[in-house]
Motif scaffolding. Structure first.
Motif: not given
Length: 216
Positions: A141-152
């Motif tokens: 789900l985090y990866t699907a955001t397309g935002n690496p900063y939000l994911r990490d």
């Protein structure tokens, strides 16, 4: 750039990090346990330098703590941090769910669909399998955001929250039900319904804290 990185394979330091992170998050390395970089290197078949690099990252993630002249230890699980973790996750998890619903690419959707199939079949799964599935669902789900900063950022907070969860596993009922809450959330993401996905994510985080606090 190394050959491994150029070919898309994780570096030795990344491999060591992933192995140690998984063990620390699921408490297979118990809080307070000393971590000997030489022993870890020998077990993983790598040099001590990649392990030391991995331990530096894990220290930044608050999963290990290093003391001068004493060594490196798995960090303690601080229940007092639960409220702080929830405060952050209640803001960021709904944001991630909404972003995932709006931005998920074909590859993200394929991964989430596969995990949804696993989830539907996981009701009677073993504890370790359910925890692994829970972690993979969050990360997808985090990866699907397309935002690496939000994911990490969210991976780090989810790791810390999962450690709290694992500490109480023997007293928490309905593990499969907790993991199963991701079903409607993933379906909302796949349907592109960001508002519903965000609402379900907030409910999931709040429910997690309530379940833990009921045991304190």
């Amino acid at each position: 750039m190394s050959v491994a990185m150029a070919e898309g394979r994780p570096s030795l330091a990344e491999q060591a990090y992933q192995v140690l992170c998984d063990r620390l998050v699921t408490l297979r390395i118990a809080p307070g346990t000393p971590i000997n970089d030489e022993q870890v290197a020998a077990e993983l078949g790598v040099g001590r330098t990649p392990v030391r690099e991995a331990l530096k990252r894990l220290e930044a993630d608050r999963l290990v703590v290093a003391f001068p002249r004493r060594g490196t230890f798995a960090s303690e699980v601080q229940i007092t941090d639960l409220g702080h973790l929830t405060e952050v996750r209640l803001r960021l998890e709904p944001l991630a769910a909404d972003c995932a619903a709006r931005r998920a690419k074909a590859q993200d959707r394929a991964v989430l669909t596969g995990l949804l199939t696993e989830l539907d079949a996981a009701a009677g799964g073993q504890v370790g399998e359910l925890i692994d599935l829970d972690l993979r669902l969050h990360r997808a789900l985090y990866t699907a955001t397309g935002n690496p900063y939000l994911r990490d950022t969210l991976v780090r907070y989810d790791n810390l929250a999962t450690r709290v969860w694992c500490l109480f596993l023997d007293r928490l009922p309905g593990l499969a039900g907790h993991v199963g809450e991701h079903g409607p959330l993933v379906r909302a993401v796949l349907a592109g319904d960001g508002e519903r996905a965000a609402s379900l994510a907030a409910e999931h985080v709040a429910g997690f804290e309530s379940a833990i606090r009921a045991l304190l």
